[in-house]
Design a protein around this motif. Structure first.
Motif, PDB file in Angstrom:
ATOM      1  N   LEU A   1       3.299  -9.214  -0.060  1.00  0.00           N
ATOM      2  CA  LEU A   1       4.380  -8.392  -0.608  1.00  0.00           C
ATOM      3  C   LEU A   1       4.093  -8.066  -2.074  1.00  0.00           C
ATOM      4  O   LEU A   1       3.215  -8.660  -2.688  1.00  0.00           O
ATOM      5  N   GLY A   2       4.883  -7.153  -2.639  1.00  0.00           N
ATOM      6  CA  GLY A   2       4.788  -6.859  -4.069  1.00  0.00           C
ATOM      7  C   GLY A   2       5.339  -8.018  -4.883  1.00  0.00           C
ATOM      8  O   GLY A   2       6.086  -8.849  -4.365  1.00  0.00           O
ATOM      9  N   ASN A   3       4.980  -8.090  -6.172  1.00  0.00           N
ATOM     10  CA  ASN A   3       5.289  -9.332  -6.890  1.00  0.00           C
ATOM     11  C   ASN A   3       6.747  -9.462  -7.330  1.00  0.00           C
ATOM     12  O   ASN A   3       7.137 -10.490  -7.867  1.00  0.00           O
ATOM     13  N   LYS A   4       7.573  -8.450  -7.079  1.00  0.00           N
ATOM     14  CA  LYS A   4       9.014  -8.608  -7.313  1.00  0.00           C
ATOM     15  C   LYS A   4       9.798  -8.552  -6.000  1.00  0.00           C
ATOM     16  O   LYS A   4      10.994  -8.290  -5.990  1.00  0.00           O
ATOM     17  N   GLU A   5       9.093  -8.764  -4.902  1.00  0.00           N
ATOM     18  CA  GLU A   5       9.758  -8.834  -3.605  1.00  0.00           C
ATOM     19  C   GLU A   5       9.731 -10.279  -3.135  1.00  0.00           C
ATOM     20  O   GLU A   5       8.919 -11.075  -3.594  1.00  0.00           O
ATOM     21  N   SER A   6      10.608 -10.586  -2.206  1.00  0.00           N
ATOM     22  CA  SER A   6      10.660 -11.970  -1.768  1.00  0.00           C
ATOM     23  C   SER A   6      11.023 -12.048  -0.291  1.00  0.00           C
ATOM     24  O   SER A   6      11.751 -11.210   0.230  1.00  0.00           O
ATOM     25  N   LEU A   7      10.497 -13.065   0.355  1.00  0.00           N
ATOM     26  CA  LEU A   7      10.863 -13.308   1.759  1.00  0.00           C
ATOM     27  C   LEU A   7      12.194 -14.042   1.853  1.00  0.00           C
ATOM     28  O   LEU A   7      12.836 -14.061   2.897  1.00  0.00           O
ATOM     29  N   LYS A   8      12.578 -14.655   0.736  1.00  0.00           N
ATOM     30  CA  LYS A   8      13.820 -15.426   0.720  1.00  0.00           C
ATOM     31  C   LYS A   8      14.981 -14.573   1.212  1.00  0.00           C
ATOM     32  O   LYS A   8      15.050 -13.380   0.921  1.00  0.00           O
ATOM     33  N   PHE A   9      15.861 -15.136   1.928  1.00  0.00           N
ATOM     34  CA  PHE A   9      17.052 -14.450   2.455  1.00  0.00           C
ATOM     35  C   PHE A   9      16.733 -13.408   3.532  1.00  0.00           C
ATOM     36  O   PHE A   9      17.584 -12.633   3.920  1.00  0.00           O
ATOM     37  N   THR A  10      15.483 -13.312   3.982  1.00  0.00           N
ATOM     38  CA  THR A  10      15.191 -12.406   5.093  1.00  0.00           C
ATOM     39  C   THR A  10      15.195 -13.227   6.386  1.00  0.00           C
ATOM     40  O   THR A  10      15.020 -14.441   6.359  1.00  0.00           O
ATOM     41  N   PRO A  11      15.388 -12.552   7.520  1.00  0.00           N
ATOM     42  CA  PRO A  11      15.548 -13.312   8.774  1.00  0.00           C
ATOM     43  C   PRO A  11      14.295 -14.098   9.159  1.00  0.00           C
ATOM     44  O   PRO A  11      14.378 -15.044   9.932  1.00  0.00           O
ATOM     45  N   ARG A  12      13.134 -13.708   8.605  1.00  0.00           N
ATOM     46  CA  ARG A  12      11.896 -14.365   9.012  1.00  0.00           C
ATOM     47  C   ARG A  12      11.388 -15.366   7.977  1.00  0.00           C
ATOM     48  O   ARG A  12      10.262 -15.871   8.105  1.00  0.00           O
ATOM     49  N   ALA A  13      12.190 -15.639   6.971  1.00  0.00           N
ATOM     50  CA  ALA A  13      11.729 -16.493   5.867  1.00  0.00           C
ATOM     51  C   ALA A  13      11.157 -17.818   6.371  1.00  0.00           C
ATOM     52  O   ALA A  13      10.129 -18.304   5.879  1.00  0.00           O
TER      53      ALA A  13
ATOM     54  N   PHE B   1       9.644 -18.540   9.004  1.00  0.00           N
ATOM     55  CA  PHE B   1       8.533 -18.437   9.937  1.00  0.00           C
ATOM     56  C   PHE B   1       7.182 -18.344   9.214  1.00  0.00           C
ATOM     57  O   PHE B   1       6.148 -18.189   9.830  1.00  0.00           O
ATOM     58  N   TYR B   2       7.260 -18.415   7.896  1.00  0.00           N
ATOM     59  CA  TYR B   2       6.031 -18.306   7.096  1.00  0.00           C
ATOM     60  C   TYR B   2       5.876 -19.510   6.180  1.00  0.00           C
ATOM     61  O   TYR B   2       6.866 -20.100   5.741  1.00  0.00           O
ATOM     62  N   ASP B   3       4.635 -19.840   5.854  1.00  0.00           N
ATOM     63  CA  ASP B   3       4.340 -20.760   4.754  1.00  0.00           C
ATOM     64  C   ASP B   3       3.867 -19.940   3.573  1.00  0.00           C
ATOM     65  O   ASP B   3       3.248 -18.894   3.747  1.00  0.00           O
ATOM     66  N   LYS B   4       4.120 -20.465   2.377  1.00  0.00           N
ATOM     67  CA  LYS B   4       3.616 -19.777   1.193  1.00  0.00           C
ATOM     68  C   LYS B   4       2.137 -20.080   0.995  1.00  0.00           C
ATOM     69  O   LYS B   4       1.737 -21.235   0.970  1.00  0.00           O
ATOM     70  N   LEU B   5       1.346 -19.031   0.846  1.00  0.00           N
ATOM     71  CA  LEU B   5      -0.036 -19.234   0.424  1.00  0.00           C
ATOM     72  C   LEU B   5      -0.092 -19.215  -1.095  1.00  0.00           C
ATOM     73  O   LEU B   5      -0.858 -19.939  -1.719  1.00  0.00           O
ATOM     74  N   ASP B   6       0.712 -18.340  -1.682  1.00  0.00           N
ATOM     75  CA  ASP B   6       0.781 -18.269  -3.142  1.00  0.00           C
ATOM     76  C   ASP B   6       2.128 -17.672  -3.539  1.00  0.00           C
ATOM     77  O   ASP B   6       2.433 -16.544  -3.161  1.00  0.00           O
ATOM     78  N   SER B   7       2.920 -18.413  -4.292  1.00  0.00           N
ATOM     79  CA  SER B   7       4.276 -17.926  -4.554  1.00  0.00           C
ATOM     80  C   SER B   7       4.286 -16.861  -5.636  1.00  0.00           C
ATOM     81  O   SER B   7       5.110 -15.954  -5.621  1.00  0.00           O
ATOM     82  N   ARG B   8       3.381 -16.933  -6.603  1.00  0.00           N
ATOM     83  CA  ARG B   8       3.367 -15.922  -7.646  1.00  0.00           C
ATOM     84  C   ARG B   8       2.902 -14.572  -7.105  1.00  0.00           C
ATOM     85  O   ARG B   8       3.463 -13.535  -7.413  1.00  0.00           O
ATOM     86  N   ASP B   9       1.886 -14.610  -6.301  1.00  0.00           N
ATOM     87  CA  ASP B   9       1.326 -13.355  -5.807  1.00  0.00           C
ATOM     88  C   ASP B   9       1.858 -12.967  -4.432  1.00  0.00           C
ATOM     89  O   ASP B   9       1.336 -12.048  -3.796  1.00  0.00           O
ATOM     90  N   LYS B  10       2.898 -13.670  -3.981  1.00  0.00           N
ATOM     91  CA  LYS B  10       3.644 -13.267  -2.785  1.00  0.00           C
ATOM     92  C   LYS B  10       2.740 -13.075  -1.561  1.00  0.00           C
ATOM     93  O   LYS B  10       2.783 -12.045  -0.885  1.00  0.00           O
ATOM     94  N   LEU B  11       1.917 -14.088  -1.323  1.00  0.00           N
ATOM     95  CA  LEU B  11       1.107 -14.103  -0.107  1.00  0.00           C
ATOM     96  C   LEU B  11       1.641 -15.186   0.808  1.00  0.00           C
ATOM     97  O   LEU B  11       1.853 -16.330   0.373  1.00  0.00           O
ATOM     98  N   TYR B  12       1.878 -14.820   2.063  1.00  0.00           N
ATOM     99  CA  TYR B  12       2.480 -15.734   3.031  1.00  0.00           C
ATOM    100  C   TYR B  12       1.610 -15.818   4.284  1.00  0.00           C
ATOM    101  O   TYR B  12       0.811 -14.936   4.563  1.00  0.00           O
ATOM    102  N   ARG B  13       1.825 -16.903   5.047  1.00  0.00           N
ATOM    103  CA  ARG B  13       1.090 -17.060   6.293  1.00  0.00           C
ATOM    104  C   ARG B  13       2.057 -17.374   7.418  1.00  0.00           C
ATOM    105  O   ARG B  13       2.883 -18.291   7.293  1.00  0.00           O
ATOM    106  N   LYS B  14       1.948 -16.612   8.475  1.00  0.00           N
ATOM    107  CA  LYS B  14       2.838 -16.820   9.624  1.00  0.00           C
ATOM    108  C   LYS B  14       2.465 -18.136  10.313  1.00  0.00           C
ATOM    109  O   LYS B  14       1.322 -18.327  10.706  1.00  0.00           O
ATOM    110  N   VAL B  15       3.432 -19.030  10.443  1.00  0.00           N
ATOM    111  CA  VAL B  15       3.111 -20.339  11.021  1.00  0.00           C
ATOM    112  C   VAL B  15       3.941 -20.662  12.266  1.00  0.00           C
ATOM    113  O   VAL B  15       3.716 -21.695  12.907  1.00  0.00           O
ATOM    114  N   ARG B  16       4.915 -19.831  12.578  1.00  0.00           N
ATOM    115  CA  ARG B  16       5.633 -20.091  13.828  1.00  0.00           C
ATOM    116  C   ARG B  16       6.240 -18.815  14.391  1.00  0.00           C
ATOM    117  O   ARG B  16       6.239 -17.790  13.771  1.00  0.00           O
TER     118      ARG B  16
END
Lengths: 280, 194
Positions: free
Chosen positions: A251-263, A265-280
């Motif tokens: 995602l872009g660096n001012k976007e967030s998965l927080k409060f989204t329905p799929r939050a 279902f992902y692990d954070k790969l990097d919180s500053r650079d908004k990279l996530y990994r689908k884990v379930r």
């Protein structure tokens, strides 16, 4: 005009904009009804100034009866002005944390959703090339506007931007000379066609189209900022459904998965650079 | 007129000016304060820096974040910051007058939503950004405050703002925060719904 009249005027304009967007959807199938209102309003008013039309209602007449006028609006609504290696740390982190994952796959499918004029697609192609991964990757670069995709496919950018892009490239962990990747011609540069041999540019509408493949990486940076919360949720579901298990989502660096329905279902790969990994 | 939000725009010299204004805001300041400082693309640490000079919590908002009173929000680099009914929205539309973030974009969107309940503040800056936005705030019945160009580090933005609209107060930099504190004191617990 008094403040009260001014306020009535705004209300009227908001109604007219809702009608224009409804018409645009029913006539052409482009659905901007759930876009974030402040920005879409700005863009419509901007287009109106350029077309020298005074009211949204008069503009609606033009948009609904003239395909060319509609296409110009579509471009106005879909251009994000980005740069190559925008937010260099994102690309650096991608090299450090995502590339090692991709090395383990025999082939890699990447979806760049909302690629606009392609700056960030070429950036990713360069990165993958330098990491020796490009040959086994296919990048699906999609946007809703045909005109924007045409520009992306050309790979021609202004020479004046190269100084900034070179700086970004170096901060993003670039391994060569940035100028190795393009040829200058008068005021423009053209990026080497080899960078797009594995890129498929294609029309896709995040709002109305569904999933079209399963991907190992999906990048959707600074695209959903134009959507309201309800539409964001829909697109988060679409992206989740289009990612393979353990796939990576950026995602872009001012976007967030927080409060989204799929939050969850992902692990954070990097919180500053908004990279996530689908884990379930 | 109950105010609900303070928007601040500044450019060249703004960092020093904000170091005067922000620390002087009352610790119980009851409105959200949203700041556009023109900034280069390499200014990642501006937020941490300014927080050291500000008792109120200061942050760059995420997209769609709710707007809370008593907080200072700084427009992130390389995005426009817009106000919507339920919070902030970010955009990567083209720079406006070479600026992203643009003061006009913030001010105009604030006037659209909060109408006459906006306080617009223009501080030092070498261009004319903010003048159009401040005029819109005024047209909706909001309150316009401009740093006195005579003492401003750079007088361009204050002068352009004063030329664009009939501003309510032209104040030396040091008097701006006390002025805002007083406005805010007279409006305890105001909210958008009221």
């Amino acid at each position: 005009m008094s403040a009260a009249l001014q306020s009535d005027q705004t209300q009227l304009e908001d109604i007219e904009i809702a009608l224009l967007l409804e018409g645009l959807y029913r006539v052409y199938g482009f659905d901007f009804r759930d876009y974030s209102p402040a920005s879409i309003k700005r863009r419509i008013l901007e287009r109106m100034r350029a077309e020298k039309i005074a009211t949204v209602s008069a503009y609606q007449d033009c948009v609904l009866h003239d395909d060319a006028c509609m296409e110009r609006l579509l471009v106005g609504l879909s251009v994000h002005v980005t740069s190559m290696f925008r937010d260099p740390s994102f690309y650096l982190t991608f090299r450090q944390k995502v590339v090692p994952i991709l090395r383990t796959y025999p082939t890699v499918r990447i979806w760049h959703a909302g690629c606009s004029t392609g700056e960030e697609v070429y950036s990713m192609a360069i990165l993958l090339q330098e990491e020796g991964l490009y040959r086994k990757c296919v990048i699906y670069a999609t946007d809703i506007s045909r005109e924007v995709l045409r520009k992306a496919r050309e790979g021609i950018f202004p020479l004046a931007a190269m100084q900034e892009y070179t700086g970004n490239y170096m901060k993003a962990g670039g391994k060569h000379e940035f100028s190795d990747y393009y040829t200058a011609h008068y005021d423009n540069v053209i990026f080497h066609p080899a960078l797009k041999t594995n890129v498929v540019f294609s029309e896709h509408n995040l709002v109305t189209d569904g999933s079209f493949n399963e991907f190992h990486v999906i990048l959707c940076r600074n695209v959903m900022i134009y959507f309201n919360k309800a539409l964001q949720e829909r697109v988060h579901n679409l992206i989740y459904d289009s990612l393979s298990m353990f796939g990576v989502f950026g995602l872009g660096n001012k976007e967030s998965l927080k409060f989204t329905p799929r939050a969850d279902f992902y692990d954070k790969l990097d919180s500053r650079d908004k990279l996530y990994r689908k884990v379930r | 007129m109950a105010f609900e939000i303070v928007v601040v725009g500044t450019s060249y010299g703004g960092l020093a000016a904000l170091q005067v204004v922000l620390p002087a805001l009352a610790p119980d300041f009851g409105l959200p304060v949203v700041v556009v400082q023109h900034r280069g693309k390499d200014t990642d640490n501006l937020c941490e820096f300014l927080q050291r000079h500000c008792a109120l919590p200061l942050a760059e908002p995420n997209d769609k974040e709710a707007i809370a009173p008593g907080r200072v929000y700084l427009a992130p680099r390389d995005y426009h910051l817009l106000i919507e009914r339920d919070g902030f929205a970010l955009s990567t539309e083209a720079p406006v007058g070479y600026a992203r973030p643009s003061v006009n974009v913030l001010f105009e969107s604030a006037a659209d939503i909060y109408q006459g309940h906006v306080v617009g503040v223009i501080l030092t800056g070498a261009n004319a950004d903010g003048a159009r936005g401040l005029a819109k705030i005024k047209a909706y019945g909001g309150l316009c405050v401009v740093e006195d160009p005579a003492g401003a580090e750079s007088r361009g933005m204050p002068q352009a703002a004063i030329a664009a609209t009939k501003v309510d107060a032209i104040l030396p930099l040091r008097e701006i925060a006390p002025f805002l504190n007083q406005l805010c004191q007279h409006e305890p617990g105001s909210s958008y719904a009221s």
